[in-house]
Motif scaffolding. Sequence first.
Motif, PDB file in Angstrom:
ATOM      1  N   LEU A  31       0.862  -1.178   0.000  1.00 20.33           N
ATOM      2  CA  LEU A  31       0.000   0.000   0.000  1.00 20.33           C
ATOM      3  C   LEU A  31       0.900   1.229   0.000  1.00 20.33           C
ATOM      4  CD1 LEU A  31      -2.707  -1.036   2.630  1.00 20.33           C
ATOM      5  CD2 LEU A  31      -2.931  -0.989   0.133  1.00 20.33           C
ATOM      6  N   ARG A  32       0.549   2.196  -0.816  1.00 23.01           N
ATOM      7  CA  ARG A  32       1.375   3.397  -0.948  1.00 23.01           C
ATOM      8  C   ARG A  32       0.668   4.586  -0.310  1.00 23.01           C
ATOM      9  NH1 ARG A  32       6.128   1.075  -2.471  1.00 23.01           N
ATOM     10  NH2 ARG A  32       5.967   0.013  -4.457  1.00 23.01           N
ATOM     11  N   PRO A  33       1.414   5.476   0.328  1.00 21.79           N
ATOM     12  CA  PRO A  33       0.786   6.671   0.905  1.00 21.79           C
ATOM     13  C   PRO A  33       0.296   7.603  -0.196  1.00 21.79           C
ATOM     14  CG  PRO A  33       3.171   6.778   1.133  1.00 21.79           C
ATOM     15  CD  PRO A  33       2.843   5.413   0.583  1.00 21.79           C
ATOM     16  N   GLU A  34      -0.653   8.447   0.152  1.00 22.68           N
ATOM     17  CA  GLU A  34      -1.165   9.451  -0.780  1.00 22.68           C
ATOM     18  C   GLU A  34       0.017  10.251  -1.335  1.00 22.68           C
ATOM     19  OE1 GLU A  34      -4.094  11.165  -2.954  1.00 22.68           O
ATOM     20  OE2 GLU A  34      -4.438   9.615  -1.445  1.00 22.68           O
ATOM     21  N   GLY A  35       0.043  10.443  -2.628  1.00 25.39           N
ATOM     22  CA  GLY A  35       1.091  11.238  -3.263  1.00 25.39           C
ATOM     23  C   GLY A  35       2.364  10.479  -3.591  1.00 25.39           C
ATOM     24  N   PHE A  36       2.398   9.170  -3.338  1.00 27.83           N
ATOM     25  CA  PHE A  36       3.610   8.385  -3.582  1.00 27.83           C
ATOM     26  C   PHE A  36       4.050   8.481  -5.041  1.00 27.83           C
ATOM     27  CE2 PHE A  36       5.970   4.458  -4.471  1.00 27.83           C
ATOM     28  CZ  PHE A  36       6.927   4.506  -3.476  1.00 27.83           C
ATOM     29  N   HIS A  37       3.093   8.483  -5.960  1.00 31.14           N
ATOM     30  CA  HIS A  37       3.422   8.549  -7.387  1.00 31.14           C
ATOM     31  C   HIS A  37       3.168   9.935  -7.974  1.00 31.14           C
ATOM     32  CE1 HIS A  37       4.651   4.456  -7.791  1.00 31.14           C
ATOM     33  NE2 HIS A  37       3.500   3.992  -7.346  1.00 31.14           N
ATOM     34  N   SER A  38       3.206  10.960  -7.136  1.00 33.93           N
ATOM     35  CA  SER A  38       3.027  12.328  -7.623  1.00 33.93           C
ATOM     36  C   SER A  38       4.288  12.782  -8.357  1.00 33.93           C
ATOM     37  CB  SER A  38       2.747  13.273  -6.457  1.00 33.93           C
ATOM     38  OG  SER A  38       3.918  13.407  -5.660  1.00 33.93           O
ATOM     39  N   LEU A  39       4.143  13.811  -9.160  1.00 35.23           N
ATOM     40  CA  LEU A  39       5.288  14.376  -9.874  1.00 35.23           C
ATOM     41  C   LEU A  39       6.370  14.823  -8.892  1.00 35.23           C
ATOM     42  CD1 LEU A  39       6.786  15.432 -12.325  1.00 35.23           C
ATOM     43  CD2 LEU A  39       5.386  17.508 -12.192  1.00 35.23           C
ATOM     44  N   ALA A  40       5.992  15.545  -7.855  1.00 37.56           N
ATOM     45  CA  ALA A  40       6.978  16.042  -6.885  1.00 37.56           C
ATOM     46  C   ALA A  40       7.730  14.892  -6.215  1.00 37.56           C
ATOM     47  CB  ALA A  40       6.294  16.909  -5.839  1.00 37.56           C
ATOM     48  N   ASN A  41       7.013  13.834  -5.854  1.00 42.00           N
ATOM     49  CA  ASN A  41       7.670  12.699  -5.204  1.00 42.00           C
ATOM     50  C   ASN A  41       8.624  12.004  -6.175  1.00 42.00           C
ATOM     51  OD1 ASN A  41       8.198  11.120  -2.907  1.00 42.00           O
ATOM     52  ND2 ASN A  41       6.826   9.535  -3.651  1.00 42.00           N
ATOM     53  N   TRP A  42       8.210  11.845  -7.432  1.00 42.44           N
ATOM     54  CA  TRP A  42       9.097  11.207  -8.412  1.00 42.44           C
ATOM     55  C   TRP A  42      10.328  12.063  -8.676  1.00 42.44           C
ATOM     56  CZ3 TRP A  42      10.251   6.597  -9.610  1.00 42.44           C
ATOM     57  CH2 TRP A  42       9.300   5.588  -9.467  1.00 42.44           C
ATOM     58  N   GLN A  43      10.172  13.371  -8.728  1.00 39.96           N
ATOM     59  CA  GLN A  43      11.342  14.230  -8.919  1.00 39.96           C
ATOM     60  C   GLN A  43      12.333  14.016  -7.780  1.00 39.96           C
ATOM     61  OE1 GLN A  43       9.046  17.857  -9.245  1.00 39.96           O
ATOM     62  NE2 GLN A  43       9.410  17.984 -11.463  1.00 39.96           N
ATOM     63  N   SER A  44      11.836  13.965  -6.566  1.00 42.87           N
ATOM     64  CA  SER A  44      12.676  13.741  -5.396  1.00 42.87           C
ATOM     65  C   SER A  44      13.294  12.339  -5.413  1.00 42.87           C
ATOM     66  CB  SER A  44      11.846  13.943  -4.132  1.00 42.87           C
ATOM     67  OG  SER A  44      12.602  13.639  -2.995  1.00 42.87           O
ATOM     68  N   ARG A  45      12.498  11.342  -5.722  1.00 45.74           N
ATOM     69  CA  ARG A  45      12.995   9.960  -5.724  1.00 45.74           C
ATOM     70  C   ARG A  45      14.066   9.747  -6.783  1.00 45.74           C
ATOM     71  NH1 ARG A  45       7.858   6.408  -6.080  1.00 45.74           N
ATOM     72  NH2 ARG A  45       9.347   4.716  -6.068  1.00 45.74           N
ATOM     73  N   ILE A  46      13.886  10.336  -7.961  1.00 49.03           N
ATOM     74  CA  ILE A  46      14.901  10.191  -9.016  1.00 49.03           C
ATOM     75  C   ILE A  46      16.210  10.839  -8.571  1.00 49.03           C
ATOM     76  CG2 ILE A  46      15.539  10.852 -11.371  1.00 49.03           C
ATOM     77  CD1 ILE A  46      12.523  10.479 -12.097  1.00 49.03           C
ATOM     78  N   ARG A  47      16.150  12.015  -7.951  1.00 50.43           N
ATOM     79  CA  ARG A  47      17.365  12.657  -7.422  1.00 50.43           C
ATOM     80  C   ARG A  47      18.047  11.733  -6.407  1.00 50.43           C
ATOM     81  NH1 ARG A  47      14.277  17.365  -7.477  1.00 50.43           N
ATOM     82  NH2 ARG A  47      13.723  17.081  -5.293  1.00 50.43           N
ATOM     83  N   ASP A  48      17.258  11.136  -5.517  1.00 50.29           N
ATOM     84  CA  ASP A  48      17.818  10.239  -4.497  1.00 50.29           C
ATOM     85  C   ASP A  48      18.447   9.004  -5.134  1.00 50.29           C
ATOM     86  OD1 ASP A  48      16.918  12.034  -2.601  1.00 50.29           O
ATOM     87  OD2 ASP A  48      15.210  10.790  -1.962  1.00 50.29           O
TER      88      ASP A  48
END
Length: 169
Positions: A31-48
């Motif tokens: 189960l994923r939290p709200e916003g897990f696949h949002s644009l902002a989260n993906w931008q952050s995850r790709i940087r990480d």
Amino acid sequence: MHTRLLSAPDAHAIADYFRRNHAHFAPWEPLRPEGFHSLANWQSRIRDIQAEGSQCAWLVLADERHILGHCALSNIVGGPFQACFMGYGIDGQLQGRGLARQMCETALQYAFGTLKLHRVMANYMPANVRSGALLERLGFEREGFARSYLQINGRWEDHVLTAKIAPCD
């Protein structure tokens, strides 16, 4: 159609890919939290991902804005272990067309060639027959069975444990 590593400009496309395939992936993912696949989260995850070096992700794309599948090598460990885990998914509308195999083969070549890993592990739920068949076609061998291994879609699920060892020279 081509396969390549995930990069910063892919944030929009990967967020869209996971939104389009939410129902398709839900039975096989935590189960994923709200916003897990949002644009902002993906931008952050790709940087990480790019900064830490313990994972990398491959994409199969129709074009630069339309992702058809993903394959991640995660928990990449060096030293005496030289191993990682592999996870993957394909657009729900495109199963059975060989795209997942192509993408995973590219990631495996990278794991064994560029990263010089010795072992790639991939685990799947017994009900995920397609995943088991794909891993078998890719040359993974069953190494065990883990009861209540991961919490998937809100339930503890059993998993078949498989691995592929680097080809011998």
